[in-house]
Write an enzyme that holds these catalytic residues in place. Structure first.
Site, PDB file in Angstrom:
ATOM      1  N   CYS A  44       0.996  -1.211  -0.015  1.00  0.00           N
ATOM      2  CA  CYS A  44       0.093   0.023  -0.017  1.00  0.00           C
ATOM      3  C   CYS A  44       0.894   1.131  -0.272  1.00  0.00           C
ATOM      4  CB  CYS A  44      -0.988   0.108   1.101  1.00  0.00           C
ATOM      5  SG  CYS A  44      -0.297  -0.742   2.686  1.00  0.00           S
ATOM      6  N   HIS A  65      -2.212   5.111   6.169  1.00  0.00           N
ATOM      7  CA  HIS A  65      -0.914   5.816   6.302  1.00  0.00           C
ATOM      8  C   HIS A  65      -0.707   7.412   6.018  1.00  0.00           C
ATOM      9  CE1 HIS A  65       0.288   1.766   6.362  1.00  0.00           C
ATOM     10  NE2 HIS A  65      -0.159   1.379   4.927  1.00  0.00           N
TER      11      HIS A  65
END
Lengths: 357, 357, 357, 357
Positions: free
Chosen positions: C143, C223
């Site tokens: 990711c 994130h």
């Protein structure tokens, strides 16, 4: 006292380092050394403070020596000279050490991570100091159980306790843990009723009618306990407060003083200059405690890292047999550690009312 | 049904947007529009979905227009055409709106942040749908109280409830909040016993013998409730489970299915495709629930963002008076929302045992 | 399309269940089934949704059958009929599966937890779809790396990228995790520079001059990336925004819309009705992005659970070889998943200015 | 020294109480008293420690007296006798106090929450002690800026610093805060680039080429800084370490010692017996620091509660003019507070290698 009790501490983690410091604070004890297996900052700070450090295993001895630490010896060397060893190793390790301790003729204190059956005796100072005399081993119960026993026997001593039902929200992991040990943005209930703390309290005081439910909360310090207690008779708040005041190692806090959550007590301990910010006392909220007829509701918080430290000190004395009276041991311990019945000095803050009108 | 109930939602926040969607899911209701004061993404997503958006104040109308939003009008315009308005404004605002609603001849549903005295009637569908008929306003009680009432009246209906003592660990703030609203690394006890949820449950079911203690935990979704319940007589687990199964909007979860904490239920709801991951049901742990003699201990979790949504839908119907039977309304609502008694489809997972042996 | 690509998903966890749903959303793909080893709610919800569930091991087959689940068969049965398998097993398991897949003549997509050397090819759709044609296996990068590559190649395509230095604050664990996986009240820096994401981006685009530092933050979703980028020449903000707009799967968010933190985007996705609240796009803050001379600073957030899902779909098509043009595959995927370049519908919110003046 | 500097501390919160204790630890200073407006445990613990407490306002004087505290007087009484006052009031209050201090002829130290323009001089001891001599007021910059300046001027002094780009992840709120101040399960980026710390560093050292980006992380203690630094020339790691060692109040930590996250340093400080667990030093990871050609990457952590404390002490001396040489003041301060260049005593752990080979 001419002959100090020679104490070894095996396992220099969260509990071990606190017990080591508390031993050093007692006039009648001498810390021979601590034993561990790590090569990290914990050992370095022990050495920096002048504490003799031993290696718990052969492998650890090699690693610690290779890391450049001045190691005093191996665990058996330490045990050879000790009167009492306090085992603060992880619960998966501790049980296996009892035979070693017996082989070396050293009395032993274990922690609440071990089972009652290991030692056949579980310890809370006020509850059963005297039955510890003459034994060669005992087990200081866990932080949650220690808080539970201290508070419930205060009521029991006053003839007020009928039955107690508690909900214990535990801290999820210790503040130093950095990875793969915590919970995040959740709360995790224990999988069974009763949670282990209720039966564990009965391992100290068998006739307690106590049931606990528990959960892990998303914070790293202090447990928070809620209790619904059935009294033997309708009582008033004042009677309950008096019962609590008669018990050592319980201190009142108040929301009206700004102590509104478990982290408030941590800040308070730091402000009071406590080593590592430790709180040895059960901190019970005086202004949340409520009596309705024969029902009592109270809330308190327990410092999971520190509450068992004074009990460990008393357990050492009880096993060593140098002090026969539990109350005397408790007083010595508490004086050395600065344990308080109220966190605010009455003499200097004399005008403040300490109890609700 | 030829004539749908025309519903307005005032306040398009955590509850308002969910009520709006739930209204749109009902065959017998029409969402006329929502009203708010913000110019942020919430309004944008409402417009994107084709929901008419009104401005709750003159100032908001100017700001929303200036931000380029196609605003359908002002709150009074919306009220003029509505049969029922659901007030989902912040608790400091809501109370002041009742007069406005009455002036416009629109019936009103308030949320649990308002006081019982505002409406004189507090609502949980199964408990008091019928007494809502003919009224012009009611108040859906808070998420914690809704969970409390649903579960306790299940026992009461079965003749099993004597008294209930609960500890409620609330989520500290909502998941969308980004600043200055949360608690960090602590748990905060309520300042008094009983906490407000116990008396609030009595505003719906006056004869409940219930006392609650509460705390805010360091997580953002779902409340976790622990109860110690005295039954009218010794019972067995099966009886208690049957009583719960007879009550709508309660569903069982099991640790043995991997549902071990409040965030497990959030993941489960997402896996089930629930809008926004919402859980309308009280999720009670079947394999934690324990009966000892006449004492019952149980643990459940409540989705603070969603549990009151079906109650709001029923309250709309009860005020509109289009459905006289509460059970019928509940069934309609639950069918439209996909409310379930068990989160695992029995027909497809037929071999699985759903209850402990 | 007459012949759909037959897809198997091995591993039905955080990524696997999302890939399975995304496969089902494609007109040119058929989900044959998923394979796993657990007997918990994840499998139950798959079965509830009508997805054929296979057992990945012999032992799992016995346990799943014993738990009463209607199991469709074992992993080899599933592979025998599949054209492409997406391996979503834990990173310690996945590498061992490649031989199995090859033995069964099924092409395979691995995830970023595996090493580049396993497949010899690492995939981000816009960057290297064409080089995937004709291969029998590829690896969708993680990711963080996917977000890094998408944004940096947008600059590279526009001839603007000289070098990029990033700080990546990762979520510490996934939202469903309940125990022993999280961090609490801390932030944990990666132990080395560069952290693995920089070199991993180079496994997709070898000529990137990129260095990353990273940390784990105390939150469970998304994130957050901060970048300092040296451009090939002084540029203005508008040029950079145009470069980003030319790249699929990047969407702008704005603090002025109330999107002020990573949890704001989670709420937004839920409001937009996204399944599981997933965000497939890199969400870059338009009003934080800053250009100073030839230096560019930007901040974006990545949904660690969802961003790789569209890439997995494209990887399936590239391996199957049914669509030769990467842009066409991306468009098909994005249309099916509802991927957006802006989260607010321009047609309905027409008056709103989308770009800074 | 015959005449001690008479110091007042106005505001007894997170910074004020630490400055007060640090003043008491200096041989050449006398703490006249502290002034505040609260009636909570903070004041009680000050009184318990024997610190004279004054009331900052008339209203506070009445409330504190009514609460039963022995109040020494009002703020003007305190100022009348002081040489220097350290203003530790909240940033919304502080600016308004400068006139009061000047009226009373007392020199003043403000904190980083105030603007540079208030005092016209911003202070970091090593950077500009000498320019503070002869002034009547200065401002100790914030914790983040103090850490930034200390580390960057170490490079500047060594002729190595060209430009610095930093990402600062701040703690979200202080450990004592219990409500409505924190963030939960998110990370919140600053809304603009540069964040204020970069320009603030330039208020101390104008020629720094520094840009910062920042975020609030979901933890309560310590900031974590990541820097990408362009050096004036290719260098090796040893040169950089030497530059850092030449600068006071920077200490190395190592992952290999078990210091792996910001909470590790908190535990270490407690183990070292630091009051309140305070860390005055910037703790820079020696084994994360990396040099690649003329680029330097490093990571360090800053104790937001304590790092400015030694700077405040030096600022007092500089304003009082009793010590003209900054290095001498720094050494006095650091000796009194136990500031260290390495947290492990070299003399006792002599075998340990302190630097990478």
């Amino acid at each position: 006292m001419t002959n100090k009790i020679k104490v070894a501490v095996n396992g220099y983690g969260v509990i071990g380092k606190r017990v080591a410091d508390a031993v050093r604070a007692q006039e009648d004890m001498e810390l021979l050394g601590v034993s561990d297996v790590t090569t990290d900052y914990r050992v370095a700070t022990a050495i920096t403070q002048g504490i003799p450090v031993y290696a718990s295993t052969e492998e650890a001895h090699q690693e610690m020596s290779a890391a450049g630490y001045p190691i005093a010896g191996k665990l058996p060397d330490l045990l050879d000279n000790a009167d009492v060893v306090v085992d603060c190793t992880p619960s998966t390790i501790g049980a296996g050490n009892l035979d070693l301790y017996r082989t070396h003729g050293v009395k032993s204190v274990f922690q609440g991570g071990e089972k009652h059956s290991l030692t056949g005796h579980s310890f809370v100072a006020h509850a059963n100091y005297s039955s510890t005399l003459g034994r060669d081993t005992t087990r200081v119960v866990s932080c949650n159980t220690t808080g539970t026993v201290r508070t419930l026997i205060a009521l029991q001593d006053a003839g007020l306790l009928s039955k107690a039902r508690g909900v214990l929200v535990r801290r999820a992991t210790d503040p130093w843990e950095s990875d793969h040990s915590g919970i995040m943005n959740t709360i995790v209930p224990e999988g069974r009723v009763p949670s282990h703390q209720g039966p564990d309290a009965q391992s100290v005081v068998p006739d307690l009618d106590v049931v606990t439910m528990a959960a892990k909360g998303a914070h790293t310090h202090n447990h928070l306990h809620f209790w619904t207690i059935e009294l033997t008779r309708p009582a008033d708040t004042e009677e309950v407060l008096e019962a609590l005041k008669a018990m050592p190692r319980i201190a009142f806090v108040r929301r009206s003083d700004g102590i509104v959550a478990v982290n408030s007590t941590v800040e308070l301990m730091r402000d009071l200059g406590r080593p590592r910010g430790d709180m040895y006392e059960v901190a019970i909220w005086e202004d949340i405690l409520t009596v309705q007829g024969n029902e009592l509701f109270w809330t308190y918080t327990v410092d999971n890292q520190a509450i068992v430290v004074p009990e460990n000190i008393d357990a050492i004395r009880a096993l060593a047999g140098t002090v026969e009276d539990g109350d005397e041991s408790i007083q010595r311990t508490d004086r050395a550690l600065g344990v308080r019945a109220d966190f605010f000095s009455p003499s200097q803050c004399s005008g403040r009312s300490k109890t609700p009108a």
